[in-house]
Structures are given as C-alpha cells and as structure tokens.
Design a protein around this motif. Structure first.
Motif, PDB file in Angstrom:
ATOM      1  N   TYR A   1       9.943  17.320 -19.830  1.00  0.00           N
ATOM      2  CA  TYR A   1       8.976  17.498 -18.749  1.00  0.00           C
ATOM      3  C   TYR A   1       9.214  18.851 -18.092  1.00  0.00           C
ATOM      4  CZ  TYR A   1       8.641  12.439 -19.318  1.00  0.00           C
ATOM      5  OH  TYR A   1       8.495  11.183 -19.848  1.00  0.00           O
ATOM      6  N   VAL A   2       8.163  19.405 -17.536  1.00  0.00           N
ATOM      7  CA  VAL A   2       8.284  20.656 -16.800  1.00  0.00           C
ATOM      8  C   VAL A   2       7.622  20.472 -15.437  1.00  0.00           C
ATOM      9  CG1 VAL A   2       6.162  21.556 -17.851  1.00  0.00           C
ATOM     10  CG2 VAL A   2       7.789  23.121 -16.810  1.00  0.00           C
ATOM     11  N   PHE A   3       8.285  20.946 -14.403  1.00  0.00           N
ATOM     12  CA  PHE A   3       7.766  20.868 -13.036  1.00  0.00           C
ATOM     13  C   PHE A   3       7.465  22.291 -12.576  1.00  0.00           C
ATOM     14  CE2 PHE A   3      10.508  17.230 -13.708  1.00  0.00           C
ATOM     15  CZ  PHE A   3       9.698  16.181 -13.290  1.00  0.00           C
TER      16      PHE A   3
ATOM     17  N   MET B   1       8.207  31.692 -21.490  1.00  0.00           N
ATOM     18  CA  MET B   1       9.323  30.949 -20.885  1.00  0.00           C
ATOM     19  C   MET B   1       9.363  29.518 -21.410  1.00  0.00           C
ATOM     20  SD  MET B   1       9.121  32.075 -16.895  1.00  0.00           S
ATOM     21  CE  MET B   1       9.001  33.794 -16.401  1.00  0.00           C
ATOM     22  N   LEU B   2       8.200  28.860 -21.451  1.00  0.00           N
ATOM     23  CA  LEU B   2       8.145  27.467 -21.887  1.00  0.00           C
ATOM     24  C   LEU B   2       8.547  27.330 -23.348  1.00  0.00           C
ATOM     25  CD1 LEU B   2       4.861  26.312 -20.093  1.00  0.00           C
ATOM     26  CD2 LEU B   2       7.223  25.781 -19.471  1.00  0.00           C
ATOM     27  N   LEU B   3       8.135  28.284 -24.180  1.00  0.00           N
ATOM     28  CA  LEU B   3       8.536  28.241 -25.587  1.00  0.00           C
ATOM     29  C   LEU B   3      10.040  28.471 -25.728  1.00  0.00           C
ATOM     30  CD1 LEU B   3       5.580  30.167 -27.276  1.00  0.00           C
ATOM     31  CD2 LEU B   3       6.009  27.705 -27.250  1.00  0.00           C
ATOM     32  N   ASP B   4      10.594  29.311 -24.871  1.00  0.00           N
ATOM     33  CA  ASP B   4      12.043  29.540 -24.875  1.00  0.00           C
ATOM     34  C   ASP B   4      12.769  28.253 -24.496  1.00  0.00           C
ATOM     35  OD1 ASP B   4      14.495  30.685 -24.996  1.00  0.00           O
ATOM     36  OD2 ASP B   4      14.233  32.054 -23.314  1.00  0.00           O
ATOM     37  N   VAL B   5      12.265  27.578 -23.458  1.00  0.00           N
ATOM     38  CA  VAL B   5      12.862  26.307 -23.034  1.00  0.00           C
ATOM     39  C   VAL B   5      12.733  25.265 -24.139  1.00  0.00           C
ATOM     40  CG1 VAL B   5      12.650  24.397 -21.398  1.00  0.00           C
ATOM     41  CG2 VAL B   5      12.510  26.756 -20.584  1.00  0.00           C
TER      42      VAL B   5
ATOM     43  N   GLU C   1       0.828  -1.195   0.000  1.00  0.00           N
ATOM     44  CA  GLU C   1       0.000   0.000   0.000  1.00  0.00           C
ATOM     45  C   GLU C   1       0.871   1.256   0.000  1.00  0.00           C
ATOM     46  OE1 GLU C   1      -2.387  -0.499   3.422  1.00  0.00           O
ATOM     47  OE2 GLU C   1      -3.805  -1.862   2.472  1.00  0.00           O
ATOM     48  N   THR C   2       1.984   1.214   0.743  1.00  0.00           N
ATOM     49  CA  THR C   2       2.883   2.364   0.796  1.00  0.00           C
ATOM     50  C   THR C   2       3.532   2.617  -0.555  1.00  0.00           C
ATOM     51  OG1 THR C   2       3.348   1.910   3.124  1.00  0.00           O
ATOM     52  CG2 THR C   2       4.881   3.343   1.980  1.00  0.00           C
ATOM     53  N   ILE C   3       3.958   1.547  -1.227  1.00  0.00           N
ATOM     54  CA  ILE C   3       4.574   1.688  -2.545  1.00  0.00           C
ATOM     55  C   ILE C   3       3.567   2.235  -3.549  1.00  0.00           C
ATOM     56  CG2 ILE C   3       5.557   0.401  -4.469  1.00  0.00           C
ATOM     57  CD1 ILE C   3       6.849  -1.453  -2.415  1.00  0.00           C
ATOM     58  N   THR C   4       2.325   1.764  -3.473  1.00  0.00           N
ATOM     59  CA  THR C   4       1.285   2.271  -4.363  1.00  0.00           C
ATOM     60  C   THR C   4       1.064   3.760  -4.156  1.00  0.00           C
ATOM     61  OG1 THR C   4       0.178   0.122  -4.389  1.00  0.00           O
ATOM     62  CG2 THR C   4      -1.124   2.035  -5.054  1.00  0.00           C
ATOM     63  N   ALA C   5       1.003   4.188  -2.897  1.00  0.00           N
ATOM     64  CA  ALA C   5       0.838   5.604  -2.593  1.00  0.00           C
ATOM     65  C   ALA C   5       2.039   6.405  -3.088  1.00  0.00           C
ATOM     66  CB  ALA C   5       0.652   5.803  -1.089  1.00  0.00           C
ATOM     67  N   PHE C   6       3.235   5.839  -2.980  1.00  0.00           N
ATOM     68  CA  PHE C   6       4.445   6.511  -3.467  1.00  0.00           C
ATOM     69  C   PHE C   6       4.362   6.736  -4.968  1.00  0.00           C
ATOM     70  CE2 PHE C   6       8.550   6.103  -5.542  1.00  0.00           C
ATOM     71  CZ  PHE C   6       9.292   7.076  -4.912  1.00  0.00           C
ATOM     72  N   GLU C   7       3.979   5.698  -5.695  1.00  0.00           N
ATOM     73  CA  GLU C   7       3.933   5.794  -7.151  1.00  0.00           C
ATOM     74  C   GLU C   7       2.868   6.784  -7.607  1.00  0.00           C
ATOM     75  OE1 GLU C   7       3.330   1.762  -8.299  1.00  0.00           O
ATOM     76  OE2 GLU C   7       5.457   1.245  -8.204  1.00  0.00           O
ATOM     77  N   ARG C   8       1.784   6.901  -6.874  1.00  0.00           N
ATOM     78  CA  ARG C   8       0.729   7.837  -7.245  1.00  0.00           C
ATOM     79  C   ARG C   8       1.114   9.276  -6.951  1.00  0.00           C
ATOM     80  NH1 ARG C   8      -4.636   4.619  -4.925  1.00  0.00           N
ATOM     81  NH2 ARG C   8      -4.698   3.006  -6.526  1.00  0.00           N
ATOM     82  N   ALA C   9       1.857   9.489  -5.865  1.00  0.00           N
ATOM     83  CA  ALA C   9       2.165  10.853  -5.426  1.00  0.00           C
ATOM     84  C   ALA C   9       3.423  11.417  -6.071  1.00  0.00           C
ATOM     85  CB  ALA C   9       2.312  10.887  -3.901  1.00  0.00           C
ATOM     86  N   SER C  10       4.348  10.571  -6.500  1.00  0.00           N
ATOM     87  CA  SER C  10       5.617  11.051  -7.040  1.00  0.00           C
ATOM     88  C   SER C  10       5.414  11.718  -8.397  1.00  0.00           C
ATOM     89  CB  SER C  10       6.606   9.896  -7.176  1.00  0.00           C
ATOM     90  OG  SER C  10       7.803  10.327  -7.792  1.00  0.00           O
ATOM     91  N   VAL C  11       6.073  12.850  -8.604  1.00  0.00           N
ATOM     92  CA  VAL C  11       5.984  13.562  -9.888  1.00  0.00           C
ATOM     93  C   VAL C  11       7.201  13.299 -10.772  1.00  0.00           C
ATOM     94  CG1 VAL C  11       4.523  15.383  -8.945  1.00  0.00           C
ATOM     95  CG2 VAL C  11       7.004  15.657  -8.899  1.00  0.00           C
ATOM     96  N   THR C  12       8.286  12.781 -10.198  1.00  0.00           N
ATOM     97  CA  THR C  12       9.483  12.513 -10.991  1.00  0.00           C
ATOM     98  C   THR C  12       9.628  11.036 -11.346  1.00  0.00           C
ATOM     99  OG1 THR C  12      10.862  12.225  -8.999  1.00  0.00           O
ATOM    100  CG2 THR C  12      10.707  14.453  -9.936  1.00  0.00           C
ATOM    101  N   ASN C  13       8.846  10.183 -10.718  1.00  0.00           N
ATOM    102  CA  ASN C  13       8.948   8.746 -10.970  1.00  0.00           C
ATOM    103  C   ASN C  13       8.607   8.435 -12.430  1.00  0.00           C
ATOM    104  OD1 ASN C  13       9.306   6.003 -10.356  1.00  0.00           O
ATOM    105  ND2 ASN C  13       7.141   5.727  -9.923  1.00  0.00           N
TER     106      ASN C  13
END
Length: 226
Positions: A197-199, A178-182, A29-41
């Motif tokens: 990707y953009v964060f 900015m995003l178009l410049d990047v 359950e903890t790993i599942t929550a990690f995978e759902r919440a992570s933005v860089t995974n």
C-alpha cells in the motif's frame, strides 16, 4: 379516564431503561464513520486484546531449499527457519466525546446526532491513522530487521525541483519513478503483492493524475501502472 400507554422506542423488551438503545445506535454510527474515514484500517495486522496491557505474536523467517544427494538423509540437510516473537503494547485509550443536552436536541428541527457521530468517527480515524503511520516510520528509522533475511524498512531519497512541486506533470512523473523504485525494493524483499500500500498526500495523488501515466490502462504495453 383510561390510562395511556406511551411508546418507548429506546426501551429493550424486559428492561427498565428507556434510553438503553440510544447510545448503542450512536456508537454504531461513530464506528461506521471511523471505518469509512480510516485509510490504514484493514491494511495492517490488528490484534484484539480483551484484557491485559500487551499481546505477542510470532514472526517467522524464510525456509530454505537444497538438493538431496544420494545416500544422505533428508533430515540431515533440513534447516529450521528462525522464529521470533513481537510484543505489542497498548498506548492508551483513544477517545472522543461530545455532550448534547436533551433540550437542545428537542429544540432543533434538524438531525444533529448523525453529524456529531460522523465528526467523532472521522476524528478517531485520523488519530488512529496517524498513530499507525508513526509506528511504521519508527520501524524504518530503527533500521533493524525482525529476523535476518526478511528485509527492513528503508528511506528512499528522491529530489524534485522546486518549480515542479505541486499538481504538475513533472512531479507526477517523478512520483512514478519513486513508486517503481519502492516496488522493486518490496519485490526483492518478498513483500506479497496483496500487502503493498502507498499513502500519499492529495497533492501527490493529483500530480500522478496530471502525469497521465497513472491513469493509462497500459504502461509500456507490459503492465498496468495502477
């Protein structure tokens, strides 16, 4: 009086530990929550290390091309592109823990394990994301190429007026610039489109929506800005 057989849902067949399966369910359950919440995974290269303190992987340069002149051998004009190795070291063991007594769980009339596991997974995700983004920032500040010609990280400076900062249309329009410049910089450095990707902070994301540009299907009738 006949013996009573008590069901043991946590006991593996052939085992003796009646709690053998409970910890695994919680960890899952903890790993599942990690995978759902992570933005860089899944948005960076991940290398699994079974044993040891570090791992290395190759970095390849870019190949070159040239016209073959009559009478010349193909191999004489061939140029070997550069290869470099990168070493990834283990920072440490990222952990989170909570202690729940069996009595406390038995006295409650609601599920507490699920909420604890979700909170722990989210805490691990936030810590891991912070570490990944910090490494990316360090590489930008280092101002070095892995291999000459591949390009390097760069800090792009843009100015937004103080009165425009927030969930405003003007800030959203500035973020689009900015995003178009990047995007242009990445294209010039041959960054694959699928690996971009953009964060952003929630304020920045909502400012893009407020600008109405990011949610338009067509941008200047030439492409989708999304």
């Amino acid at each position: 009086m006949a013996d009573v057989t008590i069901a043991q849902p946590g006991l593996n067949e052939g085992g003796v530990d009646s709690l053998a399966r409970y910890l695994k369910v919680f960890a899952g359950e903890t790993i599942t929550a990690f995978e759902r919440a992570s933005v860089t995974n899944g948005r960076h290269i991940v290398r699994s290390i079974a044993n040891g303190k570090s791992a290395q992987f190759p970095v390849f340069g870019r190949a070159t091309a040239a016209y073959l002149k009559p009478g010349n051998l193909l191999m004489t004009s061939a140029k070997i592109f550069r290869v470099l190795k990168r070493l990834s070291r283990i920072d440490g063991l990222l952990t989170t823990s909570q202690m729940i007594a069996d009595l406390d769980e038995a006295l409650t009339h609601f599920d507490i394990r699920g909420e604890y596991s979700r909170q722990m997974g989210e805490a691990l995700a936030q810590a891991a994301d912070g570490a990944v983004l910090a490494e990316a920032a360090k590489m930008v500040v280092a101002d070095k190429e892995n291999i000459t010609g591949l390009g390097k990280g760069e800090v792009l400076a843009h100015t937004i007026k103080a009165e425009d900062i927030g969930v405003t249309q003007n800030m959203g329009l500035e973020l689009v610039k900015m995003l178009l410049d990047v995007k242009t910089k990445m294209s010039n450095n041959y960054v694959p489109a699928n690996d971009r990707y953009v964060f952003m902070t929630p304020t920045g994301v909502n400012a893009l929506v407020a600008s109405l540009v990011a949610i338009n299907h067509d941008y200047g009738a030439v492409a989708t800005i999304t």
